[in-house]
Design a protein around this motif. Structure first.
Motif, mmCIF file in Angstrom:
data_model
loop_
_atom_site.group_PDB
_atom_site.id
_atom_site.type_symbol
_atom_site.label_atom_id
_atom_site.label_comp_id
_atom_site.label_asym_id
_atom_site.label_seq_id
_atom_site.Cartn_x
_atom_site.Cartn_y
_atom_site.Cartn_z
ATOM 1 N N ALA A 79 0.831 -1.205 0.000
ATOM 2 C CA ALA A 79 0.000 0.000 0.000
ATOM 3 C C ALA A 79 0.865 1.255 0.000
ATOM 4 O O ALA A 79 0.596 2.223 -0.731
ATOM 5 N N GLU A 80 1.903 1.210 0.797
ATOM 6 C CA GLU A 80 2.808 2.367 0.850
ATOM 7 C C GLU A 80 3.402 2.675 -0.516
ATOM 8 O O GLU A 80 3.438 3.819 -0.965
ATOM 9 N N TRP A 115 -5.482 -2.770 0.087
ATOM 10 C CA TRP A 115 -4.272 -3.448 0.600
ATOM 11 C C TRP A 115 -4.171 -3.263 2.118
ATOM 12 O O TRP A 115 -3.803 -4.166 2.849
ATOM 13 N N VAL A 116 -4.521 -2.059 2.557
ATOM 14 C CA VAL A 116 -4.430 -1.793 3.997
ATOM 15 C C VAL A 116 -5.441 -2.655 4.764
ATOM 16 O O VAL A 116 -5.129 -3.240 5.804
ATOM 17 N N TRP A 117 -6.653 -2.738 4.193
ATOM 18 C CA TRP A 117 -7.705 -3.568 4.832
ATOM 19 C C TRP A 117 -7.248 -5.026 4.959
ATOM 20 O O TRP A 117 -7.315 -5.623 6.027
ATOM 21 N N TYR A 118 -6.738 -5.580 3.878
ATOM 22 C CA TYR A 118 -6.314 -6.988 3.936
ATOM 23 C C TYR A 118 -5.031 -7.165 4.743
ATOM 24 O O TYR A 118 -4.823 -8.206 5.369
ATOM 25 N N ALA A 119 -4.156 -6.122 4.731
ATOM 26 C CA ALA A 119 -2.939 -6.211 5.550
ATOM 27 C C ALA A 119 -3.317 -6.403 7.011
ATOM 28 O O ALA A 119 -2.698 -7.183 7.740
ATOM 29 N N GLY A 120 -4.363 -5.738 7.421
ATOM 30 C CA GLY A 120 -4.799 -5.854 8.809
ATOM 31 C C GLY A 120 -5.439 -7.195 9.143
ATOM 32 O O GLY A 120 -5.542 -7.569 10.304
ATOM 33 N N VAL A 171 -6.179 -13.448 -1.328
ATOM 34 C CA VAL A 171 -5.535 -14.742 -1.577
ATOM 35 C C VAL A 171 -4.202 -14.817 -0.841
ATOM 36 O O VAL A 171 -3.902 -15.794 -0.153
ATOM 37 N N ILE A 172 -3.395 -13.756 -0.978
ATOM 38 C CA ILE A 172 -2.060 -13.847 -0.367
ATOM 39 C C ILE A 172 -2.070 -13.450 1.106
ATOM 40 O O ILE A 172 -1.162 -13.812 1.852
ATOM 41 N N ALA A 173 -3.107 -12.735 1.534
ATOM 42 C CA ALA A 173 -3.168 -12.329 2.943
ATOM 43 C C ALA A 173 -3.155 -13.552 3.860
ATOM 44 O O ALA A 173 -2.550 -13.548 4.924
ATOM 45 N N THR A 174 -3.822 -14.625 3.433
ATOM 46 C CA THR A 174 -3.911 -15.814 4.287
ATOM 47 C C THR A 174 -2.753 -16.774 4.066
ATOM 48 O O THR A 174 -2.716 -17.841 4.670
ATOM 49 N N GLY A 175 -1.810 -16.414 3.187
ATOM 50 C CA GLY A 175 -0.626 -17.252 3.027
ATOM 51 C C GLY A 175 -0.600 -18.094 1.773
ATOM 52 O O GLY A 175 0.307 -18.891 1.573
#
Lengths: 288, 300, 475
Positions: A79-80, A115-120, A171-175
């Motif tokens: 996100a950054e 991205w920020v939402w899923y990063a969290g 998809v990638i947030a959970t690994g």
């Protein structure tokens, strides 16, 4: 107008952290909404898909084994970096999708926020979906969500950036690791996103991006035995049944698409996170 | 030091697993002829016991009469394996059972706590043997065991073994004080290594006394001892086995955990008192087709 | 020698009837399909004639379920649904002995298992799910999750009543109605469950039970009026179903085959590991999708473990399923017996070392002696294919990494076992094993609160726990 000739960008595939051309040597013309020339994109082949699956599988152990905190930081970093290239994405999205700059701005902003939402979510998902199971016996039993594995993603055809981010990030947030086939006619924001991913902390192979003809590539992804799940978000409606059928050969998890592409600006819920996790239940006796 | 390494290197025992196995085997349904056979087998495995402060010569003689002829109306009932008494009652018991082939077991070594000096424990043992005991039921020093002084426990068993002379040695682990199955396994191996002929669960003075899962662990020890050395050693659960149903569950465990070879008084005993009368009542019920009552067996 | 006298459960307790009919729209009715004869696999005698459904019956049942959904069940307050489901749980418990004997007659499993596992766990599943019916908003799937509609469910023959409970209980709790097809060889207890459902006064059509063969199942899952398909059975059939439903938009969950690795490290509690291995592969004659059919044992303890295992397996009592002392009952059908025999022959011809329990087998009926193959390599069929019988393949490993690599080297991923006394190794291995259920220092434990289901080709979706509700809700 400057009299300096700008340096045009070459759009390539993104596989295993590298930017190869298609092994087929093919490319295709990407046009804007009015039919003007935008760029040549690599026209990926089944072998490119195969290489992408190999890269995704190779990256799976490390990415799924990373701490959830680390994955959260990596996604936040995306996100950054996206924020830093906001103007470029606004321009590309506007050109790709034929939308006004103002709408492109809000779309890019929403993509960054997504991205920020899923990063969290990375370090919350196990708490929310996991459980301690009060079994009727002298056992400690718990269930945790684990990533399904390599997920084949057919990115939305219309929403070239926000739609893409909305399907790849969960998809990638959970690994999981992903092999993404981009919007066929609007691939450029995806390729630029891959440049962001490459310079962020997302390990090579976690997201692999293949541009080209969806109808040509999707069946190879759907039938690939080392792909564990399939997101049909951008599958042509005429192909969905066929792709789902091909996925059955190795009992892939299939996330179906609605008849028409959804409004990606709507706030997501957990359903995309839930779609690509497996619940693992562990039992152990309790005794002295 | 190497003894400690050996004992701590034994495979662990999972409590839930062993209890489940014991509970599973306890559901065996033993009926008809196999039940009658089990009852007669069980009678022949009983160490008929009285270990009370109130024991008298009269009480011990009465017990011995029961041991020789458990059911006066039915001479085909087998005699018990042994009578088990305090050292000062050994002479009485020996006289009362003379010629019957019944063994005289005596508890010794400052039974039941074992809290005395080595000299006193050995003297206790020698006195019992000299009085006519053919079997000695010693207690281990649980304090020493629990504080990790395995060598001390070992040496004491070896010394008592020596003091026993020809008498068989049963080593009481007092599993109710060892608490964990890991400890029961370690103590079992310790006692076997030190030369105990039998390993015995309990004094009967501590609760819990014998339990099925503890007996499973001890049966596994003698089975594995046999696999490794070729020697047969015995197991004696004692305390709390009061009825036929319980006894049969133990026999099933012996049969299926250690093996049928162990279903002999040379390798398996019940330390019990009230069990015998229940076995006799059940035996009558099997033979007569109706239930018996406590007034039809002798209270001794 | 001390021989245990036969201790058979009285078969009259089963209340076996000469014929059974399908349960449709609240009534027991004749089906238009060819009646089937269900056989006692322990004696090969015909137990009863059972009417089966044809295409039209499937259609009637789905329509009845739809009516019940639209008019009654779908809009009934959860608290009311709960009370019906609690009733079922209680009535199963009340008729537990009858159901257990009937299950053992029809399926061939030992009475001690039907009595101590199948029937009580079936009752527990209804009891557990009943409580969810008015608490679905707390399941973490949104504030007001909605049912899907009509669930078409197809179950296998290995746990006939229990699988019916696993399917029906969550479906009802979530507000769906059900058309269930029990397995062709084991329809009886599901039809007694139908009786219970009738006695519990569930509104007609909420649950319909249609016996029949695979064609009835195919008809059911592909019926346009079915919103949700749940299947437990072989991976081959699961793939066919998934393929046939492609593009149809029905929610699907599949619980398929397995080839579970049971991994024994050198510091395992060996005696309990032996019990776990025996339970893992000989429970229910090995007719268990999550059976621990591949034993992976660390080489340094392999000889000792295999010796103990042979000794233990030798004590297993094979025979009359109704005998309370029987440990291993009858193979469910001649067809399954043939399949097991064929795979065992492949093990021998591929060079694995076969050991067979010396226990005597009955003269008639479908029986197969517990078999242990050692010296098995990953490439052999007996290491890769699901045998679904009392046959264990023993492989060895040298290091923990090798153990995990071999354990995961299969397209399946339903369950796995770990045996070690070292806590950190358990958690490490549990994390690495790609399987939906990991049993550490135990095996084959089931509970309605604990989600069950597989990775990869073992299927998708979970049964049990909060996670299991998702399969029956529109979320």
């Amino acid at each position: 107008m400057s009299d300096r000739l700008s340096v045009a960008k070459t759009y390539k595939l993104y596989i295993g952290g590298a930017f190869p051309r298609s092994e087929s040597g093919r490319s295709y013309v990407v046009r804007d909404s009015k039919g003007g020339f935008l760029a040549n994109a690599a026209q990926g082949s089944r072998k490119d898909v195969r290489e992408a699956v190999v890269a995704a599988r190779k990256a799976f152990g490390g990415w799924s084994g990373a701490t959830a905190y680390n994955r959260g930081q990596v996604l936040y970093r995306v996100a950054e970096l996206l924020e830093g290239r906001r103007e470029q994405f606004i321009a590309e999205t506007a050109a790709s999708e034929g939308i006004a700059t103002k709408k492109a701005q809000s779309t890019v902003d929403a993509a960054i926020d997504r991205w920020v939402w899923y990063a969290g979510w990375t370090d919350k998902i196990a708490t929310v979906l996991g459980a301690s199971n009060p079994v009727a016996g002298p056992y400690f039993s718990f269930s945790v969500p684990e990533p399904t594995g390599v997920v084949g993603v057919l990115a939305p055809q219309a929403s070239s950036l926000l739609g893409l981010v909305s399907v790849v990030a969960p998809v990638i947030a959970t690994g999981n690791t992903a092999v993404v086939i981009t919007s066929q006619d609007r691939p450029l924001p995806a390729i630029t996103l891959s440049e962001v991913l490459a310079t962020s902390d997302v390990p090579g192979g976690v997201v692999n991006i293949v541009t080209g003809r969806t109808a040509e590539l999707a069946p190879w992804l759907a039938s690939h035995a080392d792909v564990n799940a399939l997101d049909l978000a951008g599958a042509p409606e005429s192909m969905r049944a066929e792709l789902e059928g091909a996925a059955a050969d190795t009992v892939k998890r299939v996330l179906r698409a609605r008849a028409t592409e959804p409004d990606w600006t709507a706030q997501p819920d957990m359903s995309r996170l839930r779609a690509f996790v497996e619940s693992k239940t562990v039992w152990h006796p309790m005794g002295v | 030091m190497s003894l400690r390494r050996f004992l701590h290197g034994l495979p662990g025992v999972d409590q839930v697993g062993v209890e489940q196995r014991a509970a599973g085997l306890a559901t065996r349904s033993i009926k008809k002829a196999s039940k009658l056979q089990a009852i007669d087998t069980a009678i022949g495995l009983v160490d008929l016991t009285t270990l009370e402060g109130a024991d008298t010569v009269g009480k011990v003689r009465s017990l011995c009469a029961k041991a020789r002829r458990p059911d006066p109306e039915r001479p085909d009932v087998p005699r018990v394996a042994a009578v088990c008494v305090y050292p000062d009652m050994v002479a009485t018991a020996a006289a009362a059972t003379a010629g019957s082939g019944i063994d005289i077991a005596s508890v010794a070594t400052a039974f039941p706590s074992g809290r005395s000096t080595r000299e006193i424990k050995l003297a206790d043992t020698r006195f019992a043997v000299e009085s006519g005991a053919t079997e000695v039921d010693m207690v281990i020093d649980r304090g020493a065991f629990l504080s990790g002084q395995y060598g001390r426990v070992f040496d004491e068993i070896v010394a008592v073994r020596e003091a026993c002379g020809q008498a068989h040695l049963k080593v009481i682990l007092e599993t109710g004080e060892l608490v964990t199955y890991d400890n029961v396994r370690r103590a079992s191996w310790l006692a076997l290594l030190a030369g105990g002929d039998f390993i015995k669960t309990s004094t009967g003075k501590v609760s819990p006394a014998a339990t099925l899962p503890v007996t499973h662990v001890m049966l596994q020890a003698v089975r594995d001892w046999h696999t490794q050395t070729g020697e047969h050693r015995g197991v004696k659960p004692a305390g709390g086995i009061r009825n036929t149903k319980d006894a049969i569950r133990y026999l099933v465990a012996v049969n299926e955990v250690a093996g049928p070879d162990w279903l002999t008084s040379k390798l398996f005993r019940f330390g019990a008192s009230s069990l015998l009368n229940d076995l006799l009542m059940q035996r009558r019920a099997q033979l007569e087709g109706h239930y018996s009552g406590p007034d039809y067996v002798t209270v001794d | 020698m001390w021989e245990y006298a036969p201790a058979p459960e009285n078969r009259d307790i089963a209340n076996l009837k000469p014929s059974y009919r399908m349960f449709l729209d609240g009534e027991f009715v004749e089906g238009a399909g060819e009646p089937l004869k269900t056989v006692n696999p322990a004696t090969e005698e015909v137990l009863a004639e059972v009417s089966t459904a044809d295409k039209n019956d499937v259609d009637r049942a789905v329509k009845a379920a739809r009516r019940a959904y639209d008019r009654v069940w779908g809009k009934m307050p959860g608290a009311e649904r709960a009370k019906y489901i609690y009733r079922i749980a209680r009535m199963i418990a009340e008729r537990a002995r009858e159901l257990a004997v009937l299950e053992s007659l029809d399926n061939g499993k030992p009475i001690k298992e039907s009595r101590d596992v199948d029937v009580p766990t079936a009752s527990a599943h209804f009891f557990y799910h009943a409580g969810w019916a008015d608490k679905l908003g707390y399941a973490g799937l949104g504030p007001d999750p909605r049912p899907l509609g009509v669930a078409g469910q197809v179950i296998p023959w290995n746990f006939p009543l229990l699988m019916a409970a696993w399917k029906i209980a969550p479906a009802l709790a979530c507000g769906n109605t059900v058309v269930l097809k029990p397995a062709e060889t084991t329809p009886l207890t599901a039809l007694v469950l139908a009786e219970i459902i009738q006695q519990a006064e569930l509104p007609p059509g909420v649950v319909n039970i249609l016996p029949g063969a695979g064609d009835v199942g195919a008809e059911l899952v592909s019926h346009a009026g079915v919103d949700k398909v749940a299947f437990t059975g072989s991976t081959d059939v699961g793939k066919l179903i998934q393929r046939s439903l492609a593009g149809k938009g029905k929610k699907v969950t599949l619980e398929l085959g397995g080839k579970a690795a049971n991994v024994v490290f050198d510091d395992a509690p060996l005696d309990q590991a032996v019990e776990g291995i025996v339970n893992g592969i000989f429970f229910n004659q090995g007719h268990v999708c999550c059976a621990g059919s591949r034993l992976l044992v660390q080489e340094s303890v392999a000889d000792e473990l295999i010796e103990k295992l042979h000794a233990r397996v030798s004590t297993l009592r094979i025979g009359d399923p109704l005998d309370k002392n029987t440990d291993v009952g009858a193979i469910n059908s001649r067809e399954q017996l043939t399949k097991i025999t064929e795979l065992v022959e492949s093990g021998e011809s591929e060079g694995a070392e076969k050991w067979v329990s010396p226990c005597p087998l009955p003269d008639k009926g479908f029986f197969f002696a517990p078999t242990v193959f050692s010296g098995v390599s990953q490439a052999m069929r007996i290491a890769r294919e699901e045998i679904f019988g009392p046959v264990l393949s023993v492989l060895t490993f040298r290091t923990p990494d090798e153990a995990i690599a071999k354990a995961n080297n299969t397209p399946y991923g339903l369950s796995a076992g770990i045996w070690t006394e070292k806590g950190s190794r358990i958690l490490w291995a549990a994390n690495k094993l790609r399987a939906g259920v990991v049993w550490a220092n135990t095996f084959n434990r089931f509970d309605p609160t604990a989600p069950f289901g597989g990775y990869q080709e073992s299927g998708f979706g979970r049964e049990g726990g909060r996670t299991g509700l998702e399969a029956y809700l529109d979320v």
